[in-house]
Design a protein around this motif. Structure first.
Motif, PDB file in Angstrom:
ATOM      1  N   ILE A 428       0.847  -1.186   0.000  1.00  0.00           N
ATOM      2  CA  ILE A 428       0.000   0.000   0.000  1.00  0.00           C
ATOM      3  C   ILE A 428       0.882   1.236   0.000  1.00  0.00           C
ATOM      4  CG2 ILE A 428      -1.920   1.180   1.105  1.00  0.00           C
ATOM      5  CD1 ILE A 428      -2.543  -1.665   0.145  1.00  0.00           C
ATOM      6  N   LYS A 429       0.666   2.088  -0.986  1.00  0.00           N
ATOM      7  CA  LYS A 429       1.427   3.336  -1.102  1.00  0.00           C
ATOM      8  C   LYS A 429       0.454   4.512  -1.055  1.00  0.00           C
ATOM      9  CE  LYS A 429       4.819   3.235  -4.110  1.00  0.00           C
ATOM     10  NZ  LYS A 429       5.553   3.091  -5.394  1.00  0.00           N
ATOM     11  N   SER A 430       0.985   5.645  -0.697  1.00  0.00           N
ATOM     12  CA  SER A 430       0.149   6.841  -0.600  1.00  0.00           C
ATOM     13  C   SER A 430      -0.273   7.299  -1.992  1.00  0.00           C
ATOM     14  CB  SER A 430       0.899   7.960   0.115  1.00  0.00           C
ATOM     15  OG  SER A 430       1.257   7.566   1.426  1.00  0.00           O
ATOM     16  N   SER A 431      -1.525   7.734  -2.099  1.00  0.00           N
ATOM     17  CA  SER A 431      -2.046   8.244  -3.370  1.00  0.00           C
ATOM     18  C   SER A 431      -1.220   9.468  -3.790  1.00  0.00           C
ATOM     19  CB  SER A 431      -3.522   8.595  -3.179  1.00  0.00           C
ATOM     20  OG  SER A 431      -4.064   9.083  -4.366  1.00  0.00           O
ATOM     21  N   PRO A 432      -0.971   9.641  -5.092  1.00  0.00           N
ATOM     22  CA  PRO A 432      -1.528   8.927  -6.247  1.00  0.00           C
ATOM     23  C   PRO A 432      -0.692   7.738  -6.706  1.00  0.00           C
ATOM     24  CG  PRO A 432      -0.309  10.812  -7.024  1.00  0.00           C
ATOM     25  CD  PRO A 432      -0.178  10.826  -5.521  1.00  0.00           C
ATOM     26  N   ASN A 433       0.291   7.312  -5.933  1.00  0.00           N
ATOM     27  CA  ASN A 433       1.120   6.181  -6.330  1.00  0.00           C
ATOM     28  C   ASN A 433       0.294   4.898  -6.316  1.00  0.00           C
ATOM     29  OD1 ASN A 433       3.585   7.753  -6.438  1.00  0.00           O
ATOM     30  ND2 ASN A 433       3.489   7.795  -4.197  1.00  0.00           N
ATOM     31  N   PRO A 434       0.456   4.043  -7.337  1.00  0.00           N
ATOM     32  CA  PRO A 434      -0.360   2.824  -7.378  1.00  0.00           C
ATOM     33  C   PRO A 434       0.086   1.819  -6.321  1.00  0.00           C
ATOM     34  CG  PRO A 434       1.248   2.835  -9.149  1.00  0.00           C
ATOM     35  CD  PRO A 434       1.336   4.180  -8.506  1.00  0.00           C
ATOM     36  N   SER A 435      -0.878   1.171  -5.703  1.00  0.00           N
ATOM     37  CA  SER A 435      -0.628   0.090  -4.762  1.00  0.00           C
ATOM     38  C   SER A 435      -0.874  -1.237  -5.479  1.00  0.00           C
ATOM     39  CB  SER A 435      -1.537   0.218  -3.545  1.00  0.00           C
ATOM     40  OG  SER A 435      -1.313   1.443  -2.867  1.00  0.00           O
ATOM     41  N   THR A 436      -0.492  -2.340  -4.817  1.00  0.00           N
ATOM     42  CA  THR A 436      -0.685  -3.643  -5.445  1.00  0.00           C
ATOM     43  C   THR A 436      -1.184  -4.658  -4.434  1.00  0.00           C
ATOM     44  OG1 THR A 436       1.643  -4.222  -5.050  1.00  0.00           O
ATOM     45  CG2 THR A 436       1.083  -3.322  -7.219  1.00  0.00           C
ATOM     46  N   TYR A 437      -2.043  -5.568  -4.910  1.00  0.00           N
ATOM     47  CA  TYR A 437      -2.395  -6.804  -4.218  1.00  0.00           C
ATOM     48  C   TYR A 437      -1.761  -7.950  -5.027  1.00  0.00           C
ATOM     49  CZ  TYR A 437      -6.093  -4.329  -1.622  1.00  0.00           C
ATOM     50  OH  TYR A 437      -6.813  -3.484  -0.810  1.00  0.00           O
ATOM     51  N   THR A 438      -1.050  -8.846  -4.348  1.00  0.00           N
ATOM     52  CA  THR A 438      -0.353  -9.934  -5.032  1.00  0.00           C
ATOM     53  C   THR A 438      -0.788 -11.277  -4.481  1.00  0.00           C
ATOM     54  OG1 THR A 438       1.583  -8.537  -5.446  1.00  0.00           O
ATOM     55  CG2 THR A 438       1.907 -10.926  -5.571  1.00  0.00           C
ATOM     56  N   ILE A 439      -1.060 -12.218  -5.380  1.00  0.00           N
ATOM     57  CA  ILE A 439      -1.313 -13.624  -5.023  1.00  0.00           C
ATOM     58  C   ILE A 439      -0.220 -14.437  -5.696  1.00  0.00           C
ATOM     59  CG2 ILE A 439      -3.026 -15.466  -4.906  1.00  0.00           C
ATOM     60  CD1 ILE A 439      -4.730 -12.783  -6.245  1.00  0.00           C
ATOM     61  N   ASP A 440       0.435 -15.306  -4.946  1.00  0.00           N
ATOM     62  CA  ASP A 440       1.581 -16.026  -5.493  1.00  0.00           C
ATOM     63  C   ASP A 440       1.530 -17.492  -5.077  1.00  0.00           C
ATOM     64  OD1 ASP A 440       3.893 -16.476  -6.883  1.00  0.00           O
ATOM     65  OD2 ASP A 440       5.160 -15.153  -5.678  1.00  0.00           O
ATOM     66  N   ILE A 441       2.156 -18.327  -5.880  1.00  0.00           N
ATOM     67  CA  ILE A 441       2.286 -19.760  -5.577  1.00  0.00           C
ATOM     68  C   ILE A 441       3.726 -20.170  -5.829  1.00  0.00           C
ATOM     69  CG2 ILE A 441       1.510 -22.096  -6.074  1.00  0.00           C
ATOM     70  CD1 ILE A 441      -1.103 -20.970  -7.111  1.00  0.00           C
ATOM     71  N   LEU A 442       4.401 -20.652  -4.803  1.00  0.00           N
ATOM     72  CA  LEU A 442       5.750 -21.185  -4.932  1.00  0.00           C
ATOM     73  C   LEU A 442       5.685 -22.696  -5.047  1.00  0.00           C
ATOM     74  CD1 LEU A 442       7.788 -19.188  -2.246  1.00  0.00           C
ATOM     75  CD2 LEU A 442       7.705 -18.788  -4.719  1.00  0.00           C
ATOM     76  N   ASP A 443       6.358 -23.236  -6.055  1.00  0.00           N
ATOM     77  CA  ASP A 443       6.501 -24.689  -6.196  1.00  0.00           C
ATOM     78  C   ASP A 443       7.745 -25.083  -5.410  1.00  0.00           C
ATOM     79  OD1 ASP A 443       6.857 -27.328  -6.958  1.00  0.00           O
ATOM     80  OD2 ASP A 443       6.153 -26.961  -9.001  1.00  0.00           O
ATOM     81  N   LEU A 444       7.534 -25.743  -4.278  1.00  0.00           N
ATOM     82  CA  LEU A 444       8.630 -25.990  -3.339  1.00  0.00           C
ATOM     83  C   LEU A 444       9.504 -27.168  -3.727  1.00  0.00           C
ATOM     84  CD1 LEU A 444       6.837 -25.374   0.076  1.00  0.00           C
ATOM     85  CD2 LEU A 444       8.101 -23.754  -1.353  1.00  0.00           C
ATOM     86  N   ASN A 445       9.104 -27.934  -4.721  1.00  0.00           N
ATOM     87  CA  ASN A 445       9.876 -29.105  -5.129  1.00  0.00           C
ATOM     88  C   ASN A 445      10.117 -30.033  -3.939  1.00  0.00           C
ATOM     89  OD1 ASN A 445      11.135 -30.700  -7.069  1.00  0.00           O
ATOM     90  ND2 ASN A 445      13.157 -29.828  -6.646  1.00  0.00           N
TER      91      ASN A 445
END
Length: 594
Positions: A428-445
Motif C-alpha cells: 500500500i502506497k500513498s495516493s496517487p502512487n499505485p498500490s498492489t495486491y499480489t497472489i503467489d504460488i511457490l513450487d517448493l519441489n
C-alpha cells in the motif's frame, strides 16, 4: 480490465526467480488505488466446479462500500467464466470460508461483511455454483444497528442435522460494546437458540469462532473470545456449555481465534486461547476449567497459535509468534527441544498472521512456517525444523510488501505429488502512487505428504473451524445399526452398532435416542467390534434414533438413523405428555433414570 476503483490485473512473468520456482502463471498482481486500511486476505484453495481441479479464491477490499471475491485457475487465469470477480457492497475485513453447506456435492462460498447503509450491519453472503457460474444464493443482514463483523465465518454442523451451519460474531457500538454471535442454516434461516449476546460488558467478538466437541457429547460446540477478558462456549442450541462459561482471562483476546485439539492424547478435546498483549497461553477443558497456563520469557504482542504433533508422541505442541520470537511449547508448558524460541528481528506485528505447519523439505517430519512483514517494505517466509534450526535455503524474501494481513497455505495444488505454498500480500502506497495486491504460488519441489500437514492454513482448514485433527487420518465408516423398529412405553430394548476404521484405530460409539437423551460415548473397542446399548422410552411417539462412531483421534463418522415406533393409542394424552417432558427437562431425566 478495470473493476470498481481502478483495478488492473496482470501476470508478471518477468520477476527474478532466483532459486525459487513460481507455479506457471504466478504471481498474479492487481494494481489498485486504495488506502492503508484496505487489504487482501488469506487465499482459500477449493474445487469450485467439482471438476477435480483446484482453484484459488481470495477476498480484498477497496473502500467502505466496495469489496471483491475473486477466483483464479491453476494457471493464474481469472475465472471470469464463473462470474468472478463479484462485488459485495461493504468493506471485507477477512477471508472467505468454503464448504458444501447443503450436501449437494458443490461447495458454497461464505463471506462475512460489514455493510454500510445508514449504519453498519453485519451481513453474511453465500454464493452458490448453479452448474454454469457462481451466483448469490442468499444474504442475511442483521436488523440491529452498528454491528461490524471483523473476521471470517466458521462452517460446521452444530445442530447435528447432517448439513452445515454458518457461525460468525461481531462487535457492537451500543449496549456497552456487547457483541453478538450468529448461527445460520444453509438456507439463511437462524438456528434455534441463536443469536447469542455477550453477558459481560466490553464483549465484542473480533475473532473467528472455533468448532469442536469440547464436552464429549458427540456434537460440535462454538467457542470464541471477546476483545476483552472473556471466553465463551455454547452448545449448538445457543446455551452455555456449563455454568463455568464464560471464563475470565487476565489478558484481552482481541482478534486471536481459539484452537481446539486433543492436547494430551486422552481422546478428549482441550481449548487453547492466547492473550494478545503478553502472549500468555491458557488451556481449558470442555467445562471451562483452566488446565494449564504458559508464559513466554519476554511478554509481548502475539499472533494466533497453531497446533501440531511435532515429535510424533500423540500429544500436541503449540507454536506461536510472540514479539520477535517464535515459541514452541508442549501442552504441559515445557519448551519443545531445540533452540526454541527462535529470534526473528524487525517483525511487524499482526494477530492475523499465524504459523502453519507441514513438511517442506521432504524429510517426512513437520516444519514450522511463518510469513512476517519486516519494517523495511518487505516480507520473509521462514521455515524451521522441529528443533528450531532454519531450513537450508530459507527464508524466502520478497520486497514491496506491507500491511500484511494473511497467512500462507501448504497444499499440492496441481496434484503432481509435490508441495506448493500459496500466499497473498499487499503493498500500500500513498495516493496517487499505485498500490498492489499480489497472489503467489511457490513450487517448493518438496514431496507432498498429507500426513505431515498438521496445520496447513489459518484455522487449519477451509471451513476455518480451528480444530486440529490428525493429518491423513480417516474417520470410521458409517456404522450399521440394528434393533427393533416397534416397541412399548417403558420397555427396554437393545440396539447394536458395528463399523470399521480403515486406519485400524480403536473406536467408540454414541447412540442418540431421539428423545433428548443419548448413551454418551462408549468405551473404545477394536475396529469391527459390535457394541450393544439399551434404552426405554417414556411416551408414545415415532423416535428417530441415531448412532455414530469416533476413532481415538476424535475423528467422527456420519450418523446412521433408525426409526422406532412406540404406538400412539391416546393422541391427546401423548401430545400433552410429550410437551410436558419437553418443557420440564429435569423431570424427564428423573423418569428416564427410574
Amino acid at each position: 480490465m478495470t473493476l470498481g476503483i481502478n483495478l488492473k490485473k496482470n501476470n508478471d512473468k518477468n520477476l527474478p526467480l532466483m532459486k525459487w520456482n513460481h507455479q506457471n502463471g504466478w504471481p498474479v498482481v492487481l494494481q489498485v488505488n486504495v488506502s492503508h486500511d484496505n487489504n487482501i486476505f488469506n487465499p482459500v484453495i477449493c474445487d469450485l466446479e467439482s471438476d477435480n481441479s483446484l482453484d484459488v479464491v481470495v477476498s480484498y477490499s477497496f473502500s467502505e462500500t466496495e469489496s471483491y471475491i475473486d477466483a483464479y485457475s491453476l494457471n493464474g487465469s481469472q475465472k471470469t467464466d464463473l462470474g468472478f470477480p463479484f462485488m459485495v457492497p461493504g468493506k471485507m475485513l477477512s477471508e472467505v470460508s468454503v464448504g458444501d453447506l447443503d450436501n449437494d456435492g458443490n461447495i458454497e462460498i461464505v463471506a462475512s461483511v460489514p455493510v454500510l447503509t445508514d449504519t453498519i450491519h453485519t451481513t453474511i453472503y453465500v454464493f452458490k455454483y448453479d452448474g454454469d457460474k457462481f451466483v448469490e444464493s442468499w444474504h442475511y443482514m442483521e436488523s440491529w444497528e452498528t454491528g461490524e463483523v471483523l473476521y471470517s465465518p466458521t462452517i460446521g454442523d452444530i445442530d447435528g442435522d447432517g448439513d452445515l451451519e454458518i457461525v460468525t460474531g461481531n462487535q457492537r457500538y451500543i449496549l456497552d460494546w456487547r457483541g453478538v454471535v450468529y448461527a445460520l442454516h444453509h438456507d439463511g434461516t437462524i438456528v434455534s437458540g441463536w443469536p447469542v449476546r455477550s453477558i459481560k460488558k466490553s464483549g465484542s467478538y473480533y475473532a473467528t469462532p472455533a468448532l469442536g466437541d469440547i464436552d464429549n457429547d458427540g456434537f460440535l460446540e462454538v467457542v470464541v473470545g471477546t476483545y476483552f477478558l472473556f471466553l465463551y462456549a455454547w452448545e449448538g442450541n445457543g446455551k452455555l456449555v456449563s455454568k463455568n462459561w464464560p471464563v475470565r482471562l487476565p489478558d484481552d483476546n482481541r482478534a486471536h481465534s481459539v484452537q481446539i485439539g486433543d492436547l494430551d492424547g486422552d481422546s478428549k478435546l482441550e481449548i487453547v486461547q492466547i492473550g494478545a498483549q503478553y502472549g500468555d497461553i491458557y488451556i481449558f477443558d470442555g467445562n471451562g476449567n483452566i488446565i494449564n497456563s504458559i508464559s513466554p520469557d519476554s511478554p509481548d504482542f502475539s499472533s494466533t497459535p497453531a497446533l501440531c504433533d511435532i515429535d510424533g508422541d500423540r500429544d500436541l505442541e503449540i507454536f506461536v509468534n510472540i514479539g520477535e520470537f517464535i515459541y514452541g511449547w508442549h501442552h504441559d508448558g515445557n519448551k519443545v527441544a531445540g533452540s526454541w524460541p527462535v529470534f526473528i528481528n524487525n517483525n511487524a506485528r499482526s494477530s492475523r498472521v499465524s504459523i502453519i505447519i507441514g513438511d517442506v523439505d521432504s524429510d517426512h517430519l513437520p516444519d514450522i512456517i511463518y510469513m512476517r512483514e519486516n519494517l523495511d517494505d518487505g516480507s520473509n517466509i521462514f521455515a524451521f525444523h522441529s528443533d528450531g534450526a532454519l531450513i537450508d535455503g530459507w527464508p524466502y524474501s520478497f520486497e514491496k510488501a506491507n500491511n500484511l494481513r494473511s497467512s500462507p497455505t501448504l497444499i499440492d495444488i496441481d496434484k503432481d505429488g509435490d508441495l506448493e505454498l500459496v500466499f497473498s500480500y499487499s503493498y500500500i502506497k500513498s495516493s496517487p502512487n499505485p498500490s498492489t495486491y499480489t497472489i503467489d504460488i511457490l513450487d517448493l519441489n518438496s514431496t507432498y505428504n498429507p500426513k505431515t500437514l498438521h496445520w496447513p492454513m489459518f484455522q487449519n482448514n477451509p471451513k476455518h473451524s480451528g480444530l486440529y485433527q490428525k493429518p491423513g487420518n480417516n474417520p470410521p465408516e458409517k456404522p450399521v445399526l440394528h434393533g427393533p423398529c416397534n416397541g412399548k412405553v417403558r420397555t427396554e430394548y437393545t440396539f447394536t452398532a458395528l463399523t470399521n476404521d480403515s486406519d485400524g484405530d480403536n473406536i467408540s460409539y454414541l447412540f442418540d435416542w431421539g428423545d433428548g437423551t443419548n448413551s454418551g460415548w462408549t468405551e473404545f473397542v477394536k475396529s469391527g467390534t459390535i457394541v450393544n446399548r439399551s434404552h426405554k422410552w417414556l411416551w408414545r411417539c415415532n423416535f428417530k434414533i441415531r448412532v455414530k462412531a469416533k476413532d481415538c483421534h476424535s475423528s467422527q463418522s456420519k450418523w446412521t438413523t433408525l426409526e422406532v415406533k412406540i404406538p400412539r393409542n391416546k393422541a391427546v394424552s401423548n401430545v400433552f405428555t410429550y410437551n410436558f417432558f419437553e418443557r420440564f427437562q429435569i423431570i424427564r431425566k428423573l423418569f428416564i433414570n427410574i
